[in-house]
Scaffold this active site. Structure first.
Site, mmCIF file in Angstrom:
data_model
loop_
_atom_site.group_PDB
_atom_site.id
_atom_site.type_symbol
_atom_site.label_atom_id
_atom_site.label_comp_id
_atom_site.label_asym_id
_atom_site.label_seq_id
_atom_site.Cartn_x
_atom_site.Cartn_y
_atom_site.Cartn_z
ATOM 1 N N CYS A 97 32.532 -34.697 35.642
ATOM 2 C CA CYS A 97 33.300 -33.444 35.716
ATOM 3 C C CYS A 97 34.715 -33.648 36.243
ATOM 4 C CB CYS A 97 32.566 -32.434 36.596
ATOM 5 S SG CYS A 97 30.867 -32.180 36.104
ATOM 6 N N HIS A 237 37.174 -27.123 38.850
ATOM 7 C CA HIS A 237 36.061 -27.402 37.934
ATOM 8 C C HIS A 237 35.099 -26.219 37.972
ATOM 9 C CE1 HIS A 237 32.707 -29.031 35.916
ATOM 10 N NE2 HIS A 237 31.986 -29.223 37.006
ATOM 11 N N ASN A 267 28.879 -24.841 32.741
ATOM 12 C CA ASN A 267 29.519 -26.074 33.210
ATOM 13 C C ASN A 267 29.742 -26.985 31.999
ATOM 14 O OD1 ASN A 267 30.152 -28.559 34.326
ATOM 15 N ND2 ASN A 267 28.595 -28.445 35.941
HETATM 16 O O1 UT7 Z 1 29.410 -30.200 37.752
HETATM 17 C C1 UT7 Z 1 29.194 -30.829 38.946
HETATM 18 C C2 UT7 Z 1 27.782 -31.050 39.206
HETATM 19 N N1 UT7 Z 1 26.932 -29.917 39.268
HETATM 20 C C3 UT7 Z 1 27.043 -28.947 40.188
HETATM 21 O O2 UT7 Z 1 28.019 -28.785 40.867
HETATM 22 C C4 UT7 Z 1 25.858 -28.064 40.388
HETATM 23 C C5 UT7 Z 1 25.584 -27.930 41.849
HETATM 24 N N2 UT7 Z 1 24.390 -27.183 42.174
HETATM 25 C C6 UT7 Z 1 24.254 -25.861 41.914
HETATM 26 O O3 UT7 Z 1 25.113 -25.231 41.336
HETATM 27 C C7 UT7 Z 1 23.025 -25.167 42.455
HETATM 28 O O4 UT7 Z 1 22.381 -26.007 43.384
HETATM 29 C C8 UT7 Z 1 22.033 -24.757 41.362
HETATM 30 C C9 UT7 Z 1 22.617 -23.606 40.555
HETATM 31 C C10 UT7 Z 1 21.719 -25.934 40.449
HETATM 32 C C11 UT7 Z 1 20.736 -24.260 41.982
HETATM 33 O O5 UT7 Z 1 20.984 -23.228 42.912
HETATM 34 P P1 UT7 Z 1 20.330 -23.277 44.375
HETATM 35 O O6 UT7 Z 1 20.711 -22.030 45.031
HETATM 36 O O7 UT7 Z 1 20.753 -24.559 45.011
HETATM 37 O O8 UT7 Z 1 18.782 -23.233 44.031
HETATM 38 P P2 UT7 Z 1 17.652 -24.283 44.358
HETATM 39 O O9 UT7 Z 1 17.855 -25.550 43.596
HETATM 40 O O10 UT7 Z 1 17.561 -24.382 45.837
HETATM 41 O O11 UT7 Z 1 16.401 -23.576 43.755
HETATM 42 C C12 UT7 Z 1 15.954 -22.332 44.259
HETATM 43 C C13 UT7 Z 1 14.706 -21.900 43.481
HETATM 44 C C14 UT7 Z 1 13.686 -23.014 43.326
HETATM 45 O O12 UT7 Z 1 12.422 -22.441 43.491
HETATM 46 P P3 UT7 Z 1 11.607 -22.624 44.881
HETATM 47 O O13 UT7 Z 1 11.438 -24.116 45.018
HETATM 48 O O14 UT7 Z 1 12.502 -22.044 45.934
HETATM 49 O O15 UT7 Z 1 10.355 -21.878 44.623
HETATM 50 C C15 UT7 Z 1 13.839 -23.452 41.894
HETATM 51 O O16 UT7 Z 1 12.652 -23.962 41.344
HETATM 52 O O17 UT7 Z 1 15.076 -21.514 42.142
HETATM 53 C C16 UT7 Z 1 14.222 -22.177 41.201
HETATM 54 N N3 UT7 Z 1 14.961 -22.401 39.962
HETATM 55 C C17 UT7 Z 1 15.053 -21.486 38.988
HETATM 56 N N4 UT7 Z 1 14.566 -20.243 38.884
HETATM 57 C C18 UT7 Z 1 14.852 -19.546 37.749
HETATM 58 C C19 UT7 Z 1 15.652 -23.512 39.580
HETATM 59 N N5 UT7 Z 1 16.195 -23.325 38.365
HETATM 60 C C20 UT7 Z 1 15.833 -22.073 37.980
HETATM 61 C C21 UT7 Z 1 16.102 -21.309 36.829
HETATM 62 N N6 UT7 Z 1 15.613 -20.044 36.768
HETATM 63 N N7 UT7 Z 1 16.863 -21.769 35.793
#
Ligand code: UT7
Length: 310
Positions: A97, A237, A267
Protein backbone atom coordinates in the site's frame (compact mmCIF):
# COMPACT_ATOMS: atom_id res chain seq x y z
CA UNK A 1 -19.82 -4.18 -5.72
CA UNK A 2 -21.82 -3.16 -2.64
CA UNK A 3 -21.52 -4.66 0.84
CA UNK A 4 -24.89 -6.32 0.47
CA UNK A 5 -23.64 -8.22 -2.57
CA UNK A 6 -21.26 -10.19 -0.31
CA UNK A 7 -24.24 -11.36 1.75
CA UNK A 8 -25.96 -12.32 -1.49
CA UNK A 9 -23.06 -14.60 -2.46
CA UNK A 10 -23.12 -16.33 0.92
CA UNK A 11 -20.41 -14.52 2.93
CA UNK A 12 -21.18 -14.37 6.67
CA UNK A 13 -21.05 -10.58 6.91
CA UNK A 14 -23.34 -7.57 6.77
CA UNK A 15 -23.37 -4.00 5.53
CA UNK A 16 -23.45 -2.50 9.04
CA UNK A 17 -20.30 -4.40 10.18
CA UNK A 18 -18.32 -3.44 7.10
CA UNK A 19 -19.36 0.23 7.25
CA UNK A 20 -18.83 0.58 11.03
CA UNK A 21 -15.43 -1.14 11.13
CA UNK A 22 -13.98 0.15 7.85
CA UNK A 23 -16.11 2.92 6.33
CA UNK A 24 -16.37 0.92 3.09
CA UNK A 25 -19.73 0.97 1.26
CA UNK A 26 -18.64 -0.40 -2.10
CA UNK A 27 -15.57 -1.35 -4.14
CA UNK A 28 -14.81 -1.93 -7.82
CA UNK A 29 -14.18 -5.37 -9.28
CA UNK A 30 -12.41 -5.62 -12.64
CA UNK A 31 -14.40 -7.33 -15.36
CA UNK A 32 -13.36 -10.71 -16.77
CA UNK A 33 -11.78 -9.09 -19.85
CA UNK A 34 -9.86 -6.49 -17.83
CA UNK A 35 -6.30 -6.95 -16.59
CA UNK A 36 -3.98 -4.86 -14.48
CA UNK A 37 -2.18 -3.97 -17.70
CA UNK A 38 -5.34 -2.82 -19.49
CA UNK A 39 -6.45 -0.64 -16.57
CA UNK A 40 -2.91 0.71 -16.08
CA UNK A 41 -2.59 1.60 -19.76
CA UNK A 42 -5.93 3.44 -19.66
CA UNK A 43 -5.00 5.37 -16.50
CA UNK A 44 -1.55 6.16 -17.90
CA UNK A 45 -2.95 7.57 -21.15
CA UNK A 46 -5.27 9.87 -19.17
CA UNK A 47 -2.35 11.07 -17.01
CA UNK A 48 -0.14 11.57 -20.09
CA UNK A 49 -2.82 13.64 -21.84
CA UNK A 50 -3.32 15.68 -18.68
CA UNK A 51 0.43 16.35 -18.39
CA UNK A 52 0.97 16.83 -22.13
CA UNK A 53 3.43 13.93 -22.34
CA UNK A 54 3.72 11.55 -25.33
CA UNK A 55 4.64 7.87 -24.92
CA UNK A 56 7.91 8.54 -26.75
CA UNK A 57 8.95 11.04 -24.06
CA UNK A 58 8.71 8.63 -21.11
CA UNK A 59 12.15 7.64 -19.81
CA UNK A 60 11.02 5.27 -17.06
CA UNK A 61 7.89 3.49 -15.90
CA UNK A 62 7.72 2.66 -12.20
CA UNK A 63 4.81 0.36 -11.41
CA UNK A 64 3.80 -0.10 -7.79
CA UNK A 65 1.82 -3.32 -7.42
CA UNK A 66 1.55 -6.57 -5.48
CA UNK A 67 -0.99 -8.09 -7.87
CA UNK A 68 0.70 -8.26 -11.29
CA UNK A 69 -0.88 -10.00 -14.27
CA UNK A 70 2.12 -12.35 -14.37
CA UNK A 71 4.79 -13.18 -11.80
CA UNK A 72 7.44 -12.85 -14.50
CA UNK A 73 8.32 -10.42 -16.03
CA UNK A 74 7.53 -7.13 -14.28
CA UNK A 75 4.06 -5.60 -14.63
CA UNK A 76 5.72 -2.37 -15.78
CA UNK A 77 7.02 -3.90 -19.02
CA UNK A 78 3.52 -5.00 -19.97
CA UNK A 79 2.39 -1.38 -19.58
CA UNK A 80 5.47 -0.19 -21.50
CA UNK A 81 4.46 -2.42 -24.40
CA UNK A 82 0.79 -1.39 -24.25
CA UNK A 83 1.72 2.30 -24.36
CA UNK A 84 4.45 1.91 -26.96
CA UNK A 85 6.83 3.78 -24.66
CA UNK A 86 9.82 2.55 -26.63
CA UNK A 87 12.48 4.64 -24.83
CA UNK A 88 11.36 3.75 -21.30
CA UNK A 89 13.04 1.61 -18.67
CA UNK A 90 10.32 -0.29 -16.82
CA UNK A 91 10.29 -2.01 -13.45
CA UNK A 92 8.07 -2.73 -10.45
CA UNK A 93 8.16 -1.53 -6.88
CA UNK A 94 6.72 -4.02 -4.39
CA UNK A 95 5.92 -1.97 -1.33
CA UNK A 96 2.22 -2.88 -1.11
CA UNK A 97 0.00 0.00 0.00
CA UNK A 98 3.00 2.34 0.33
CA UNK A 99 4.03 1.46 -3.23
CA UNK A 100 3.05 4.69 -4.97
CA UNK A 101 4.92 6.77 -2.34
CA UNK A 102 7.98 4.55 -2.79
CA UNK A 103 7.57 4.89 -6.57
CA UNK A 104 7.55 8.69 -6.44
CA UNK A 105 10.68 8.64 -4.26
CA UNK A 106 12.40 6.44 -6.88
CA UNK A 107 11.19 8.73 -9.68
CA UNK A 108 12.44 11.79 -7.83
CA UNK A 109 15.88 10.15 -7.62
CA UNK A 110 15.89 9.25 -11.33
CA UNK A 111 15.06 12.84 -12.23
CA UNK A 112 17.46 14.38 -9.69
CA UNK A 113 20.40 12.34 -11.00
CA UNK A 114 19.57 13.16 -14.62
CA UNK A 115 18.88 9.52 -15.47
CA UNK A 116 15.34 10.44 -16.52
CA UNK A 117 13.43 13.58 -17.45
CA UNK A 118 9.94 12.09 -17.47
CA UNK A 119 8.82 9.23 -15.26
CA UNK A 120 5.43 7.53 -15.27
CA UNK A 121 4.61 6.33 -11.75
CA UNK A 122 1.64 3.97 -11.55
CA UNK A 123 -0.06 2.47 -8.51
CA UNK A 124 -2.34 -0.36 -9.53
CA UNK A 125 -3.91 -3.51 -8.17
CA UNK A 126 -6.39 -6.21 -9.03
CA UNK A 127 -6.66 -7.34 -5.42
CA UNK A 128 -9.95 -9.14 -5.99
CA UNK A 129 -7.91 -11.72 -7.95
CA UNK A 130 -5.61 -12.53 -5.01
CA UNK A 131 -8.04 -12.60 -2.09
CA UNK A 132 -9.97 -15.64 -0.99
CA UNK A 133 -13.60 -14.86 -1.72
CA UNK A 134 -14.62 -17.19 1.11
CA UNK A 135 -12.51 -15.37 3.74
CA UNK A 136 -14.59 -12.56 5.26
CA UNK A 137 -11.48 -11.22 7.04
CA UNK A 138 -10.11 -10.03 3.71
CA UNK A 139 -12.55 -10.27 0.78
CA UNK A 140 -14.80 -7.41 1.92
CA UNK A 141 -11.87 -5.03 2.40
CA UNK A 142 -10.09 -4.91 -0.93
CA UNK A 143 -10.88 -3.59 -4.39
CA UNK A 144 -9.42 -3.09 -7.87
CA UNK A 145 -8.14 0.13 -9.40
CA UNK A 146 -5.23 2.01 -10.93
CA UNK A 147 -3.94 5.57 -10.61
CA UNK A 148 -1.18 7.05 -12.77
CA UNK A 149 1.02 10.11 -12.35
CA UNK A 150 3.80 11.84 -14.29
CA UNK A 151 6.91 13.05 -12.45
CA UNK A 152 9.13 15.68 -14.09
CA UNK A 153 11.78 18.14 -12.92
CA UNK A 154 10.18 20.68 -10.57
CA UNK A 155 10.09 24.38 -11.27
CA UNK A 156 9.61 27.51 -9.17
CA UNK A 157 9.80 25.82 -5.77
CA UNK A 158 7.16 23.24 -6.62
CA UNK A 159 7.51 19.48 -6.37
CA UNK A 160 8.52 17.09 -3.62
CA UNK A 161 9.41 19.13 -0.51
CA UNK A 162 10.12 16.11 1.68
CA UNK A 163 9.93 12.35 1.58
CA UNK A 164 10.20 9.56 4.13
CA UNK A 165 10.14 5.79 3.56
CA UNK A 166 10.62 2.98 6.10
CA UNK A 167 10.04 -0.78 6.51
CA UNK A 168 9.92 -3.51 9.16
CA UNK A 169 10.14 -6.98 7.63
CA UNK A 170 9.94 -8.70 11.03
CA UNK A 171 6.18 -8.14 10.75
CA UNK A 172 5.80 -9.54 7.22
CA UNK A 173 3.62 -12.47 8.21
CA UNK A 174 0.84 -10.27 9.57
CA UNK A 175 -0.17 -9.53 5.97
CA UNK A 176 1.17 -11.87 3.30
CA UNK A 177 0.67 -14.70 0.82
CA UNK A 178 2.32 -17.72 2.46
CA UNK A 179 2.75 -19.77 -0.72
CA UNK A 180 3.17 -19.43 -4.44
CA UNK A 181 6.68 -17.99 -4.26
CA UNK A 182 10.02 -19.80 -4.26
CA UNK A 183 9.97 -20.65 -0.54
CA UNK A 184 6.72 -22.56 -0.88
CA UNK A 185 5.98 -23.10 -4.57
CA UNK A 186 2.65 -23.90 -6.12
CA UNK A 187 1.79 -27.54 -5.43
CA UNK A 188 -1.27 -29.66 -4.96
CA UNK A 189 -0.96 -29.02 -1.22
CA UNK A 190 -0.85 -25.22 -1.53
CA UNK A 191 -3.73 -25.27 -3.97
CA UNK A 192 -5.73 -27.38 -1.53
CA UNK A 193 -5.02 -25.29 1.57
CA UNK A 194 -5.51 -21.91 -0.16
CA UNK A 195 -2.29 -20.53 1.33
CA UNK A 196 -1.56 -18.61 -1.88
CA UNK A 197 -4.41 -16.18 -1.09
CA UNK A 198 -3.78 -12.98 0.90
CA UNK A 199 -3.90 -13.56 4.65
CA UNK A 200 -4.12 -10.81 7.21
CA UNK A 201 -4.25 -10.46 10.98
CA UNK A 202 -6.39 -7.34 10.79
CA UNK A 203 -6.32 -6.19 14.39
CA UNK A 204 -2.51 -6.34 14.60
CA UNK A 205 -2.14 -4.62 11.25
CA UNK A 206 -4.53 -1.91 12.44
CA UNK A 207 -2.40 -1.08 15.50
CA UNK A 208 0.80 -0.81 13.47
CA UNK A 209 -0.95 1.20 10.77
CA UNK A 210 -2.07 3.87 13.24
CA UNK A 211 1.41 4.10 14.78
CA UNK A 212 3.29 4.16 11.47
CA UNK A 213 1.02 6.65 9.74
CA UNK A 214 1.49 9.00 12.74
CA UNK A 215 5.29 8.59 12.51
CA UNK A 216 5.19 9.23 8.76
CA UNK A 217 3.18 12.46 9.19
CA UNK A 218 5.64 13.79 11.76
CA UNK A 219 8.64 12.97 9.56
CA UNK A 220 7.13 14.48 6.42
CA UNK A 221 6.35 17.76 8.19
CA UNK A 222 9.79 17.86 9.89
CA UNK A 223 11.50 17.15 6.56
CA UNK A 224 9.62 19.93 4.80
CA UNK A 225 10.06 22.26 7.83
CA UNK A 226 6.33 22.93 7.78
CA UNK A 227 3.67 22.94 10.47
CA UNK A 228 0.38 21.08 10.09
CA UNK A 229 -1.31 24.45 9.46
CA UNK A 230 0.60 24.81 6.18
CA UNK A 231 -0.88 21.62 4.73
CA UNK A 232 -3.83 22.30 2.43
CA UNK A 233 -4.81 18.67 1.95
CA UNK A 234 -3.81 15.26 3.32
CA UNK A 235 -4.18 12.27 1.00
CA UNK A 236 -3.76 9.16 3.14
CA UNK A 237 -3.77 5.53 2.05
CA UNK A 238 -7.40 4.44 2.02
CA UNK A 239 -7.71 1.27 4.10
CA UNK A 240 -10.06 2.20 6.90
CA UNK A 241 -11.72 5.47 7.96
CA UNK A 242 -10.78 4.79 11.58
CA UNK A 243 -7.07 4.65 10.66
CA UNK A 244 -7.44 7.83 8.59
CA UNK A 245 -9.20 9.67 11.44
CA UNK A 246 -6.55 8.60 13.96
CA UNK A 247 -3.82 9.81 11.58
CA UNK A 248 -5.48 13.21 11.10
CA UNK A 249 -5.98 13.59 14.84
CA UNK A 250 -2.33 12.82 15.55
CA UNK A 251 -1.17 15.31 12.92
CA UNK A 252 -3.52 17.99 14.28
CA UNK A 253 -5.26 18.33 10.92
CA UNK A 254 -9.05 18.57 10.76
CA UNK A 255 -10.90 15.96 8.72
CA UNK A 256 -12.17 18.60 6.29
CA UNK A 257 -8.57 18.83 5.03
CA UNK A 258 -8.31 15.05 4.55
CA UNK A 259 -9.38 13.36 1.33
CA UNK A 260 -11.41 10.20 1.93
CA UNK A 261 -12.84 7.89 -0.73
CA UNK A 262 -12.42 4.47 0.92
CA UNK A 263 -16.22 4.33 1.13
CA UNK A 264 -16.39 4.02 -2.69
CA UNK A 265 -13.26 1.98 -3.50
CA UNK A 266 -12.34 -0.14 -0.47
CA UNK A 267 -8.62 -0.72 -0.03
CA UNK A 268 -6.90 -0.66 -3.42
CA UNK A 269 -3.38 -0.88 -1.92
CA UNK A 270 -0.83 0.91 -4.15
CA UNK A 271 -3.64 2.46 -6.21
CA UNK A 272 -5.46 4.14 -3.35
CA UNK A 273 -3.35 7.30 -3.09
CA UNK A 274 -3.06 8.08 -6.83
CA UNK A 275 -6.80 7.43 -7.33
CA UNK A 276 -7.55 9.85 -4.47
CA UNK A 277 -5.06 12.36 -5.91
CA UNK A 278 -6.83 12.29 -9.25
CA UNK A 279 -10.25 12.75 -7.67
CA UNK A 280 -9.01 15.58 -5.44
CA UNK A 281 -7.53 17.45 -8.42
CA UNK A 282 -10.68 17.04 -10.49
CA UNK A 283 -12.79 18.23 -7.53
CA UNK A 284 -10.68 21.41 -7.34
CA UNK A 285 -9.26 20.52 -3.93
CA UNK A 286 -5.70 20.79 -5.31
CA UNK A 287 -4.78 23.88 -7.31
CA UNK A 288 -1.52 25.64 -8.25
CA UNK A 289 0.47 26.22 -5.08
CA UNK A 290 -1.44 23.69 -2.92
CA UNK A 291 0.70 21.88 -0.38
CA UNK A 292 -0.36 18.23 -0.08
CA UNK A 293 0.83 15.58 2.36
CA UNK A 294 0.63 11.95 1.25
CA UNK A 295 0.91 9.25 3.90
CA UNK A 296 0.74 5.48 3.54
CA UNK A 297 1.19 2.16 5.26
CA UNK A 298 1.09 -1.42 4.03
CA UNK A 299 2.27 -5.00 3.93
CA UNK A 300 5.95 -5.50 4.64
CA UNK A 301 5.41 -3.57 6.75
CA UNK A 302 6.23 -0.49 4.79
CA UNK A 303 5.23 3.08 5.49
CA UNK A 304 6.09 6.50 4.22
CA UNK A 305 5.07 10.04 3.39
CA UNK A 306 5.62 12.88 0.98
CA UNK A 307 4.95 16.60 1.12
CA UNK A 308 4.41 17.95 -2.39
CA UNK A 309 3.76 21.51 -3.57
CA UNK A 310 1.67 21.53 -6.77
O1 UT7 B 1 -3.77 -1.51 3.65
C1 UT7 B 1 -2.97 -1.68 4.74
C2 UT7 B 1 -3.22 -2.94 5.41
N1 UT7 B 1 -4.53 -3.18 5.91
C3 UT7 B 1 -5.11 -2.45 6.88
O2 UT7 B 1 -4.71 -1.37 7.22
C4 UT7 B 1 -6.27 -3.05 7.58
C5 UT7 B 1 -6.10 -2.88 9.06
N2 UT7 B 1 -7.12 -3.53 9.86
C6 UT7 B 1 -8.42 -3.14 9.85
O3 UT7 B 1 -8.82 -2.25 9.12
C7 UT7 B 1 -9.34 -3.78 10.86
O4 UT7 B 1 -8.58 -4.48 11.82
C8 UT7 B 1 -10.36 -4.73 10.23
C9 UT7 B 1 -11.39 -3.91 9.45
C10 UT7 B 1 -9.68 -5.72 9.30
C11 UT7 B 1 -11.12 -5.49 11.30
O5 UT7 B 1 -11.70 -4.61 12.24
P1 UT7 B 1 -11.50 -4.86 13.81
O6 UT7 B 1 -12.30 -3.83 14.48
O7 UT7 B 1 -10.03 -4.89 14.08
O8 UT7 B 1 -12.20 -6.27 14.00
P2 UT7 B 1 -11.59 -7.62 14.53
O9 UT7 B 1 -10.59 -8.17 13.56
O10 UT7 B 1 -11.14 -7.39 15.92
O11 UT7 B 1 -12.84 -8.55 14.47
C12 UT7 B 1 -13.98 -8.29 15.27
C13 UT7 B 1 -15.03 -9.37 15.02
C14 UT7 B 1 -14.46 -10.78 15.04
O12 UT7 B 1 -15.39 -11.59 15.70
P3 UT7 B 1 -15.15 -12.05 17.23
O13 UT7 B 1 -13.85 -12.81 17.20
O14 UT7 B 1 -15.06 -10.77 18.01
O15 UT7 B 1 -16.34 -12.88 17.51
C15 UT7 B 1 -14.39 -11.17 13.59
O16 UT7 B 1 -14.52 -12.56 13.39
O17 UT7 B 1 -15.60 -9.20 13.70
C16 UT7 B 1 -15.57 -10.45 13.01
N3 UT7 B 1 -15.43 -10.20 11.58
C17 UT7 B 1 -16.48 -9.96 10.77
N4 UT7 B 1 -17.79 -9.87 11.01
C18 UT7 B 1 -18.61 -9.59 9.96
C19 UT7 B 1 -14.29 -10.17 10.83
N5 UT7 B 1 -14.59 -9.91 9.55
C20 UT7 B 1 -15.94 -9.77 9.49
C21 UT7 B 1 -16.83 -9.48 8.44
N6 UT7 B 1 -18.15 -9.38 8.72
N7 UT7 B 1 -16.42 -9.27 7.15
Amino acid sequence: MTNDEFVAIGIDTNDAWIRDRTGIRERHVAGPDETLTSLAATASRIAMTDAGVAASEIDAIVMATVSPDHLLPAAAVEVQAALGATRAAAFDVGAACTGWIYGVVVAEGLVATGTAETVLVIGGELLTRIVNWKDRNTCVLFGDGVGATIVKRSQKGRGVLSSYIRSDGTLAKLLWRPSGGGANPVSEATLADGSFWVQMQGREVFKHAVRSMADACDRALDGAKLSADSIDLVIPHQANTRIIEATAKHAGISMNKVYVNVDRYGNTSAASIPIALDEARRAGRITDGSTVMFVGFGAGFTWGSLVVRF
